[in-house]
Scaffold this motif. Structure first.
Motif, PDB file in Angstrom:
ATOM      1  N   PHE A 222      57.171 -12.478 -22.061  1.00  0.00           N
ATOM      2  CA  PHE A 222      57.196 -11.019 -22.088  1.00  0.00           C
ATOM      3  C   PHE A 222      56.373 -10.501 -20.918  1.00  0.00           C
ATOM      4  O   PHE A 222      55.502 -11.196 -20.390  1.00  0.00           O
ATOM      5  CB  PHE A 222      56.666 -10.480 -23.427  1.00  0.00           C
ATOM      6  CG  PHE A 222      55.280 -10.923 -23.793  1.00  0.00           C
ATOM      7  CD1 PHE A 222      54.162 -10.174 -23.434  1.00  0.00           C
ATOM      8  CD2 PHE A 222      55.087 -12.095 -24.519  1.00  0.00           C
ATOM      9  CE1 PHE A 222      52.888 -10.585 -23.783  1.00  0.00           C
ATOM     10  CE2 PHE A 222      53.805 -12.520 -24.865  1.00  0.00           C
ATOM     11  CZ  PHE A 222      52.702 -11.755 -24.495  1.00  0.00           C
ATOM     12  N   GLU A 223      56.682  -9.287 -20.493  1.00  0.00           N
ATOM     13  CA  GLU A 223      56.064  -8.746 -19.282  1.00  0.00           C
ATOM     14  C   GLU A 223      55.225  -7.510 -19.587  1.00  0.00           C
ATOM     15  O   GLU A 223      55.593  -6.690 -20.422  1.00  0.00           O
ATOM     16  CB  GLU A 223      57.156  -8.375 -18.267  1.00  0.00           C
ATOM     17  CG  GLU A 223      57.988  -9.558 -17.803  1.00  0.00           C
ATOM     18  CD  GLU A 223      59.145  -9.115 -16.922  1.00  0.00           C
ATOM     19  OE1 GLU A 223      59.153  -7.936 -16.497  1.00  0.00           O
ATOM     20  OE2 GLU A 223      60.046  -9.937 -16.672  1.00  0.00           O
ATOM     21  N   LEU A 224      54.107  -7.394 -18.889  1.00  0.00           N
ATOM     22  CA  LEU A 224      53.269  -6.194 -18.910  1.00  0.00           C
ATOM     23  C   LEU A 224      52.959  -5.829 -17.464  1.00  0.00           C
ATOM     24  O   LEU A 224      52.942  -6.706 -16.582  1.00  0.00           O
ATOM     25  CB  LEU A 224      51.981  -6.433 -19.702  1.00  0.00           C
ATOM     26  CG  LEU A 224      52.149  -6.739 -21.197  1.00  0.00           C
ATOM     27  CD1 LEU A 224      50.799  -7.033 -21.844  1.00  0.00           C
ATOM     28  CD2 LEU A 224      52.836  -5.597 -21.927  1.00  0.00           C
ATOM     29  N   ALA A 225      52.708  -4.564 -17.216  1.00  0.00           N
ATOM     30  CA  ALA A 225      52.512  -4.086 -15.846  1.00  0.00           C
ATOM     31  C   ALA A 225      51.095  -3.568 -15.643  1.00  0.00           C
ATOM     32  O   ALA A 225      50.402  -3.175 -16.586  1.00  0.00           O
ATOM     33  CB  ALA A 225      53.520  -2.981 -15.531  1.00  0.00           C
ATOM     34  N   ILE A 226      50.664  -3.589 -14.390  1.00  0.00           N
ATOM     35  CA  ILE A 226      49.356  -3.036 -14.014  1.00  0.00           C
ATOM     36  C   ILE A 226      49.587  -1.622 -13.494  1.00  0.00           C
ATOM     37  O   ILE A 226      50.193  -1.438 -12.431  1.00  0.00           O
ATOM     38  CB  ILE A 226      48.685  -3.907 -12.944  1.00  0.00           C
ATOM     39  CG1 ILE A 226      48.464  -5.316 -13.514  1.00  0.00           C
ATOM     40  CG2 ILE A 226      47.364  -3.287 -12.495  1.00  0.00           C
ATOM     41  CD1 ILE A 226      47.837  -6.275 -12.554  1.00  0.00           C
ATOM     42  N   PRO A 227      49.133  -0.600 -14.229  1.00  0.00           N
ATOM     43  CA  PRO A 227      49.427   0.778 -13.848  1.00  0.00           C
ATOM     44  C   PRO A 227      48.494   1.283 -12.748  1.00  0.00           C
ATOM     45  O   PRO A 227      47.484   0.646 -12.408  1.00  0.00           O
ATOM     46  CB  PRO A 227      49.197   1.543 -15.154  1.00  0.00           C
ATOM     47  CG  PRO A 227      48.110   0.768 -15.830  1.00  0.00           C
ATOM     48  CD  PRO A 227      48.369  -0.677 -15.488  1.00  0.00           C
ATOM     49  N   GLU A 228      48.824   2.450 -12.224  1.00  0.00           N
ATOM     50  CA  GLU A 228      47.979   3.108 -11.223  1.00  0.00           C
ATOM     51  C   GLU A 228      46.602   3.381 -11.837  1.00  0.00           C
ATOM     52  O   GLU A 228      46.484   3.891 -12.951  1.00  0.00           O
ATOM     53  CB  GLU A 228      48.625   4.419 -10.793  1.00  0.00           C
ATOM     54  CG  GLU A 228      47.970   5.072  -9.601  1.00  0.00           C
ATOM     55  CD  GLU A 228      48.293   4.373  -8.292  1.00  0.00           C
ATOM     56  OE1 GLU A 228      47.407   4.344  -7.414  1.00  0.00           O
ATOM     57  OE2 GLU A 228      49.418   3.842  -8.163  1.00  0.00           O
ATOM     58  N   GLY A 229      45.534   3.009 -11.120  1.00  0.00           N
ATOM     59  CA  GLY A 229      44.177   3.266 -11.597  1.00  0.00           C
ATOM     60  C   GLY A 229      43.639   2.221 -12.537  1.00  0.00           C
ATOM     61  O   GLY A 229      42.529   2.370 -13.055  1.00  0.00           O
ATOM     62  N   SER A 230      44.395   1.140 -12.769  1.00  0.00           N
ATOM     63  CA  SER A 230      43.905   0.092 -13.667  1.00  0.00           C
ATOM     64  C   SER A 230      42.717  -0.627 -13.044  1.00  0.00           C
ATOM     65  O   SER A 230      42.716  -0.922 -11.841  1.00  0.00           O
ATOM     66  CB  SER A 230      45.015  -0.918 -13.964  1.00  0.00           C
ATOM     67  OG  SER A 230      44.507  -2.038 -14.665  1.00  0.00           O
ATOM     68  N   PRO A 231      41.701  -0.939 -13.826  1.00  0.00           N
ATOM     69  CA  PRO A 231      40.549  -1.692 -13.298  1.00  0.00           C
ATOM     70  C   PRO A 231      40.913  -3.109 -12.872  1.00  0.00           C
ATOM     71  O   PRO A 231      40.101  -3.790 -12.245  1.00  0.00           O
ATOM     72  CB  PRO A 231      39.564  -1.686 -14.464  1.00  0.00           C
ATOM     73  CG  PRO A 231      40.389  -1.441 -15.686  1.00  0.00           C
ATOM     74  CD  PRO A 231      41.517  -0.576 -15.245  1.00  0.00           C
TER      75      PRO A 231
END
Length: 590
Positions: A222-231
């Protein structure tokens, strides 16, 4: 006998049915309804002739029995058998299979085998792993046993009920509740013996047996994404605390259309990366709860961090999804759900999910609203949709009530107090009235595609009879098998049905062959019930391919089976059932 214009149109409509089913252009029920519409438009059938099946009382009986079967499962009425069915550690393969399939075959004689296989599949998998037995040695015999057991009574399978409804619509009366038992019981005995002593020697150990719970859990990607502003932007996998996860690991990273992997601990993450995890999907909720990862695609009406129910969905053989990608079908918007992982033949699909063409038997891990299960119940796209994590809504205190209702239904029909239609409707109302199952769940558990197939099949049979096409084909069959006599004619009908079952579906093959079978019986002066029973058994006894019967495809991924496993194990069973059924039917009815 020459064919008139109406007969040619009917023959053409039948050819279109074959093409549509083989090429999987649409689900079987839609194909048959379309053919029926064509026959109405061309004037071959009047609307009243075409739609007569939708008012047939036997169709109501089929719908009612789906409700009763759902109540049996919901009440946990069969759970007292589970300790008997579970394999024991260190038991021989034959003993393990026997303990499992003998009760399964007996149960399937009185309840629809599809929900039975749905509830037993995860249990059998757990039992096998716990006992140190590969589930691949148990699941296929279990599925085959429920199919064989269904031949013992009229209510054992929807195929039996379909043929009975067609028979009654043709003016030859319904099949009796126990009429098939004379041939069904010998078939079940011989078939079960084969599954106990021969099948375990043929089936491979496709799933590694494990004692560790993490290893036995089905792993998905399964996939998860790193959003804008993520540490996490700029951090390594190790610094992001993604290296030593419990129950999952980072497999790949998708960045700007490129795949990065295998992923090293010092691999740096960037905003926009899609991180592919492999492992137990239940950990996804924990990862989303951290706040630094989001779904790459949100389901409609959700926020990136909102947790939704997870479902397992098995793609049907004639699903509109087959051969298409998730992007092609716009899965997210059409189903209001997101596919998080795909399992195929016991192995997870590792390439990008959105570009993966779906195949029959694919097991999808789906995240969506609770309505996903209801919305797909009668779509025909999935054989099985079940929650991954659900608090079982089992009304065990209602189990005695359900067993009493089923026993009363069977007794009433057996002694001729009421007909099957009346008894099944009364039983369905009984389980709803005692609140074993709600009216909403009752409607959801009616297999609408099967009900439509029965009704449309009756209309198609009208066209075969009205145009003389059934008689023409029947005469051809009789001429080809005349040297062998009536048993040769019966064998030809059985073989034709069985071959079509392996190519199409059990219900479709029964609907197509039935009018020919009955016309053949009338032409040679034989009992129509003999040929109807031959069609019903042959349509169910398709074991050589996973599409021969829907329950066979339901266990394909859970057992890690390949197509050739079915042919190697199931083809001998096809021959065994035919060798028992054809002589027995001829001896009793001809």
């Amino acid at each position: 006998m020459t064919l008139g214009p109406d007969a040619w149109i009917t023959l053409g409509a039948t050819a279109l049915i074959f093409i549509a089913l083989i090429r999987e252009l649409a689900s079987p029920d839609l194909v048959f309804v379309a053919a029926l519409l064509l026959l109405m438009i061309t004037g071959v059938l009047t609307p009243s002739e075409a739609l007569v099946g939708f008012s047939n009382p036997a169709v109501l009986a089929i719908a009612a029995l789906f409700v009763v079967a759902a109540a049996v499962i919901r009440s946990g009425a069969l759970s007292f058998l589970y300790p008997v069915m579970a394999p024991r550690p260190n038991a021989t393969p034959a003993r393990s299979v026997a303990g499992l399939i003998i009760p399964a075959a007996a149960i399937s004689a009185f309840t629809n085998n599809t929900p039975l296989v749905a509830i037993l599949t995860p249990l059998v998998r757990q039992w096998g792993l716990k006992a140190g037995i590969s589930p691949s040695r148990l699941l296929m015999p279990m599925a085959f046993a429920t199919t064989i057991g269904g031949t013992m009574t009229l209510i054992g399978t929807s195929t039996n009920l379909l043929v009975s409804a067609l028979l009654a619509a043709d003016g030859h009366g319904l099949l009796g509740l126990w009429e098939m038992s004379a041939v069904g019981v010998p078939i079940a005995i011989v078939g079960v013996l084969y599954l106990i002593f021969v099948a375990p020697r043929i089936l491979p150990d496709r799933i590694e047996v494990a004692t560790d719970e993490d290893r036995s859990a089905r792993a998905f990607q399964f996939e998860l994404a790193i959003p804008e502003g993520s540490p996490l932007d700029g951090r390594s996998i190790e610094e992001a605390a993604l290296r030593n996860l419990q129950g999952a690991f980072v497999a790949h990273i998708y960045r700007d259309g490129e795949l990065i992997g295998p992923v090293r601990p010092d691999q740096r993450l960037q905003t926009g990366d899609r991180v592919a995890f492999v492992g137990d999907p239940s950990i996804m909720a924990d990862l989303l709860g951290r706040g630094d990862l989001v779904r790459p695609i949100e389901t409609p009406s959700t926020t990136p961090s909102e947790e939704l129910p997870l479902f397992h969905a098995v793609v049907a053989a004639h699903s509109t999804l087959v051969g298409r990608t998730l992007r092609d079908v716009d899965f997210r918007n059409n189903y209001e759900a997101v596919v998080l992982g795909i399992h195929r033949s016991g192995q997870r699909v590792t390439k990008p999910l959105g570009r993966t063409r779906l195949e029959p038997g694919d097991l999808l891990l789906v995240e969506g609203h609770g309505a996903f299960e209801t919305a797909t119940a009668n779509s025909g796209d999935f054989y099985l949709v079940s929650p991954v994590r659900r608090k079982e809504m089992v009304e065990k205190k209602k189990a005695p009530v359900v067993l009493a209702i089923v026993a009363l239904m069977v007794t009433a029909v057996s002694f001729g107090w009421v007909d099957l239609v009346t008894a099944s409707l009364a039983a369905a109302l009984g389980v709803i009235g005692f609140r074993v199952i709600t009216p909403v769940d009752a409607r959801k558990n009616v297999n609408l595609p099967v009900v439509i197939m029965v009704a449309a099949g009756i209309g198609l049979g009208q066209a075969f009879a009205k145009t003389g096409l059934a008689n023409l084909v029947a005469n051809q069959v009789i001429d080809l098998t005349r040297p062998i006599g009536a048993i040769g004619v019966l064998a030809a009908i059985y073989i034709l049905t069985n071959l079509l079952t392996e190519l199409l579906t059990n219900q479709a093959s029964a609907v197509i062959v039935f009018p020919i079978a009955i016309a053949t019986a009338v032409e040679i002066g034989a009992n129509p019930h003999a040929f109807a029973i031959a069609v019903a058994i042959a349509a169910s006894a398709g074991f050589a391919t996973p599409i021969g019967y829907q329950t066979h495809l339901m266990v394909m991924n859970a057992g890690g089976y390949r197509f050739t496993d079915y042919t190697r194990t199931g083809l001998p069973l096809n021959f065994i059932v035919a060798a028992v059924a054809i002589p027995m039917i001829a001896w009793i009815w001809l």
